[in-house]
Motif scaffolding. Structure first.
Motif, PDB file in Angstrom:
ATOM      1  N   ASP A 263       0.918  -1.208  -0.207  1.00  0.00           N
ATOM      2  CA  ASP A 263       0.057   0.129   0.109  1.00  0.00           C
ATOM      3  C   ASP A 263       0.926   1.377  -0.174  1.00  0.00           C
ATOM      4  O   ASP A 263       1.741   1.337   0.475  1.00  0.00           O
ATOM      5  N   CYS A 264       0.522   2.216  -0.488  1.00  0.00           N
ATOM      6  CA  CYS A 264       0.774   3.511  -0.351  1.00  0.00           C
ATOM      7  C   CYS A 264       0.605   4.394  -0.072  1.00  0.00           C
ATOM      8  O   CYS A 264      -0.858   4.488  -0.334  1.00  0.00           O
ATOM      9  N   ALA A 265       1.174   6.015   0.318  1.00  0.00           N
ATOM     10  CA  ALA A 265       0.001   6.711   0.760  1.00  0.00           C
ATOM     11  C   ALA A 265       0.790   7.733   0.073  1.00  0.00           C
ATOM     12  O   ALA A 265       2.703   7.620  -0.122  1.00  0.00           O
ATOM     13  N   SER A 266       1.001   9.529   1.058  1.00  0.00           N
ATOM     14  CA  SER A 266       1.514  10.340   0.619  1.00  0.00           C
ATOM     15  C   SER A 266       3.172  10.017   1.374  1.00  0.00           C
ATOM     16  O   SER A 266       3.175   9.725   3.051  1.00  0.00           O
ATOM     17  N   GLY A 267       3.767  10.182   1.077  1.00  0.00           N
ATOM     18  CA  GLY A 267       5.036  10.435   1.695  1.00  0.00           C
ATOM     19  C   GLY A 267       5.781   8.921   2.067  1.00  0.00           C
ATOM     20  O   GLY A 267       6.668   8.713   2.241  1.00  0.00           O
ATOM     21  N   GLY A 268       5.082   7.779   0.724  1.00  0.00           N
ATOM     22  CA  GLY A 268       6.036   6.688   1.346  1.00  0.00           C
ATOM     23  C   GLY A 268       4.951   5.213   1.194  1.00  0.00           C
ATOM     24  O   GLY A 268       3.442   5.625   0.667  1.00  0.00           O
ATOM     25  N   CYS A 269       5.305   3.961   0.869  1.00  0.00           N
ATOM     26  CA  CYS A 269       4.843   2.230   0.753  1.00  0.00           C
ATOM     27  C   CYS A 269       5.250   1.802   1.664  1.00  0.00           C
ATOM     28  O   CYS A 269       6.005   2.118   1.836  1.00  0.00           O
ATOM     29  N   TRP A 270       4.410   0.386   2.134  1.00  0.00           N
ATOM     30  CA  TRP A 270       4.772  -0.292   3.173  1.00  0.00           C
ATOM     31  C   TRP A 270       4.038  -1.798   2.272  1.00  0.00           C
ATOM     32  O   TRP A 270       2.943  -1.107   2.112  1.00  0.00           O
ATOM     33  N   SER A 271       4.847  -2.493   3.209  1.00  0.00           N
ATOM     34  CA  SER A 271       4.064  -4.108   2.729  1.00  0.00           C
ATOM     35  C   SER A 271       3.689  -4.006   4.021  1.00  0.00           C
ATOM     36  O   SER A 271       3.706  -4.115   5.345  1.00  0.00           O
ATOM     37  N   LEU A 272       2.467  -5.435   3.780  1.00  0.00           N
ATOM     38  CA  LEU A 272       1.519  -5.645   4.805  1.00  0.00           C
ATOM     39  C   LEU A 272       1.313  -6.784   4.557  1.00  0.00           C
ATOM     40  O   LEU A 272       1.218  -7.872   3.562  1.00  0.00           O
ATOM     41  N   ILE A 273       2.361  -8.100   5.209  1.00  0.00           N
ATOM     42  CA  ILE A 273       2.520  -9.172   5.486  1.00  0.00           C
ATOM     43  C   ILE A 273       1.600 -10.039   6.822  1.00  0.00           C
ATOM     44  O   ILE A 273       2.265  -9.694   7.722  1.00  0.00           O
ATOM     45  N   ASP A 274       0.885 -10.815   6.321  1.00  0.00           N
ATOM     46  CA  ASP A 274      -0.190 -11.409   7.080  1.00  0.00           C
ATOM     47  C   ASP A 274       0.204 -13.100   7.361  1.00  0.00           C
ATOM     48  O   ASP A 274       0.950 -14.087   6.230  1.00  0.00           O
ATOM     49  N   VAL A 275       0.777 -13.106   8.650  1.00  0.00           N
ATOM     50  CA  VAL A 275       1.662 -14.864   8.929  1.00  0.00           C
ATOM     51  C   VAL A 275       0.764 -15.433   9.477  1.00  0.00           C
ATOM     52  O   VAL A 275       0.313 -14.852  10.661  1.00  0.00           O
ATOM     53  N   ARG A 276       1.100 -16.593   9.204  1.00  0.00           N
ATOM     54  CA  ARG A 276       0.151 -17.599  10.556  1.00  0.00           C
ATOM     55  C   ARG A 276       1.234 -18.452  11.396  1.00  0.00           C
ATOM     56  O   ARG A 276       2.480 -18.632  10.896  1.00  0.00           O
ATOM     57  N   PRO A 277       1.654 -17.716  12.824  1.00  0.00           N
ATOM     58  CA  PRO A 277       2.359 -17.943  13.424  1.00  0.00           C
ATOM     59  C   PRO A 277       2.582 -20.031  13.675  1.00  0.00           C
ATOM     60  O   PRO A 277       1.776 -20.346  12.998  1.00  0.00           O
ATOM     61  N   PRO A 278       3.565 -20.484  13.502  1.00  0.00           N
ATOM     62  CA  PRO A 278       3.455 -21.766  14.374  1.00  0.00           C
ATOM     63  C   PRO A 278       2.560 -22.514  15.041  1.00  0.00           C
ATOM     64  O   PRO A 278       2.713 -21.405  16.236  1.00  0.00           O
ATOM     65  N   GLU A 279       2.607 -23.762  14.727  1.00  0.00           N
ATOM     66  CA  GLU A 279       1.577 -24.826  15.825  1.00  0.00           C
ATOM     67  C   GLU A 279       2.848 -24.743  17.298  1.00  0.00           C
ATOM     68  O   GLU A 279       3.774 -24.637  17.872  1.00  0.00           O
ATOM     69  N   GLY A 280       1.634 -23.875  18.158  1.00  0.00           N
ATOM     70  CA  GLY A 280       1.766 -23.893  19.294  1.00  0.00           C
ATOM     71  C   GLY A 280       2.086 -22.247  19.885  1.00  0.00           C
ATOM     72  O   GLY A 280       2.672 -21.919  21.600  1.00  0.00           O
ATOM     73  N   MET A 281       2.022 -21.220  18.619  1.00  0.00           N
ATOM     74  CA  MET A 281       2.420 -20.435  19.495  1.00  0.00           C
ATOM     75  C   MET A 281       0.804 -19.091  18.916  1.00  0.00           C
ATOM     76  O   MET A 281       0.974 -19.482  17.925  1.00  0.00           O
ATOM     77  N   THR A 282       0.628 -18.896  19.760  1.00  0.00           N
ATOM     78  CA  THR A 282       0.000 -17.282  18.726  1.00  0.00           C
ATOM     79  C   THR A 282       0.637 -16.020  18.376  1.00  0.00           C
ATOM     80  O   THR A 282       1.448 -15.850  18.513  1.00  0.00           O
ATOM     81  N   PRO A 283      -0.128 -15.322  18.239  1.00  0.00           N
ATOM     82  CA  PRO A 283       0.041 -14.014  17.133  1.00  0.00           C
ATOM     83  C   PRO A 283       0.740 -12.971  17.899  1.00  0.00           C
ATOM     84  O   PRO A 283       1.206 -12.836  17.880  1.00  0.00           O
ATOM     85  N   ALA A 284       0.347 -13.427  19.448  1.00  0.00           N
ATOM     86  CA  ALA A 284       0.931 -12.212  19.554  1.00  0.00           C
ATOM     87  C   ALA A 284       2.381 -12.842  20.633  1.00  0.00           C
ATOM     88  O   ALA A 284       3.211 -11.705  21.122  1.00  0.00           O
ATOM     89  N   ASP A 285       2.532 -14.233  20.933  1.00  0.00           N
ATOM     90  CA  ASP A 285       3.826 -14.216  20.809  1.00  0.00           C
ATOM     91  C   ASP A 285       4.877 -14.481  19.886  1.00  0.00           C
ATOM     92  O   ASP A 285       6.190 -13.865  19.826  1.00  0.00           O
ATOM     93  N   LEU A 286       3.787 -14.554  18.803  1.00  0.00           N
ATOM     94  CA  LEU A 286       5.035 -14.117  17.548  1.00  0.00           C
ATOM     95  C   LEU A 286       5.821 -12.174  17.449  1.00  0.00           C
ATOM     96  O   LEU A 286       6.583 -12.010  16.847  1.00  0.00           O
ATOM     97  N   ALA A 287       4.535 -11.523  17.477  1.00  0.00           N
ATOM     98  CA  ALA A 287       4.966 -10.154  17.511  1.00  0.00           C
ATOM     99  C   ALA A 287       6.077 -10.072  19.365  1.00  0.00           C
ATOM    100  O   ALA A 287       6.958  -9.430  18.795  1.00  0.00           O
ATOM    101  N   ARG A 288       5.618 -10.646  20.320  1.00  0.00           N
ATOM    102  CA  ARG A 288       6.888 -10.412  21.063  1.00  0.00           C
ATOM    103  C   ARG A 288       8.033 -10.770  21.088  1.00  0.00           C
ATOM    104  O   ARG A 288       9.458 -10.515  20.717  1.00  0.00           O
ATOM    105  N   GLU A 289       8.628 -12.407  19.408  1.00  0.00           N
ATOM    106  CA  GLU A 289       9.332 -12.760  19.745  1.00  0.00           C
ATOM    107  C   GLU A 289      10.382 -12.809  18.762  1.00  0.00           C
ATOM    108  O   GLU A 289      11.172 -11.547  17.975  1.00  0.00           O
ATOM    109  N   LEU A 290       9.779 -11.369  17.882  1.00  0.00           N
ATOM    110  CA  LEU A 290      10.122 -10.455  16.891  1.00  0.00           C
ATOM    111  C   LEU A 290       9.931  -8.972  17.682  1.00  0.00           C
ATOM    112  O   LEU A 290      10.896  -8.045  16.597  1.00  0.00           O
ATOM    113  N   GLY A 291      10.210  -8.612  18.517  1.00  0.00           N
ATOM    114  CA  GLY A 291      10.578  -7.776  18.899  1.00  0.00           C
ATOM    115  C   GLY A 291       9.501  -6.574  18.267  1.00  0.00           C
ATOM    116  O   GLY A 291      10.042  -5.100  18.325  1.00  0.00           O
TER     117      GLY A 291
END
Length: 102
Positions: free
Chosen positions: A33-61
């Motif tokens: 997606d793009c808007a005034s001033g730049g573009c960005w990637s939106l990446i939808d990720v399914r965490p590995p089994e046994g990990m929640t999206p919140a766990d994944l966010a914490r692991e990625l910092g």
């Protein structure tokens, strides 16, 4: 521009492969997606089994924001934010954000 990353041009977006996802994570969608001033990637990720999206966010910092510093080959800093959408972590990756301050 406050969040400008050295060497980035307005249309540049980080690739999904630039994010160090844990083994067995599954990228289910990538868009740009793009808007005034730049573009960005939106990446939808399914965490590995046994990990929640919140766990994944914490692991990625990226709870609430993180960055991947540039290096000699690519000096651009990648800014990351994560948002949980059901069992998916939607990651916004760009070169333009400023550091989040609570």
């Amino acid at each position: 521009m406050p969040g400008y990353s050295q060497g980035a041009t307005e249309g540049d977006v980080p690739s999904a492969s630039s994010i160090p996802l844990p083994a067995r994570s599954q990228i289910v969608d990538v868009s740009t997606d793009c808007a005034s001033g730049g573009c960005w990637s939106l990446i939808d990720v399914r965490p590995p089994e046994g990990m929640t999206p919140a766990d994944l966010a914490r692991e990625l910092g990226i709870d609430p924001q993180g960055k991947i510093s540039g290096n000699l080959l690519d000096p651009r800093t990648i800014w990351l934010r994560g948002e949980q959408k059901g069992g998916i972590l939607s990651i916004k990756a760009d070169y333009w954000s400023s550091e989040w301050t609570p």
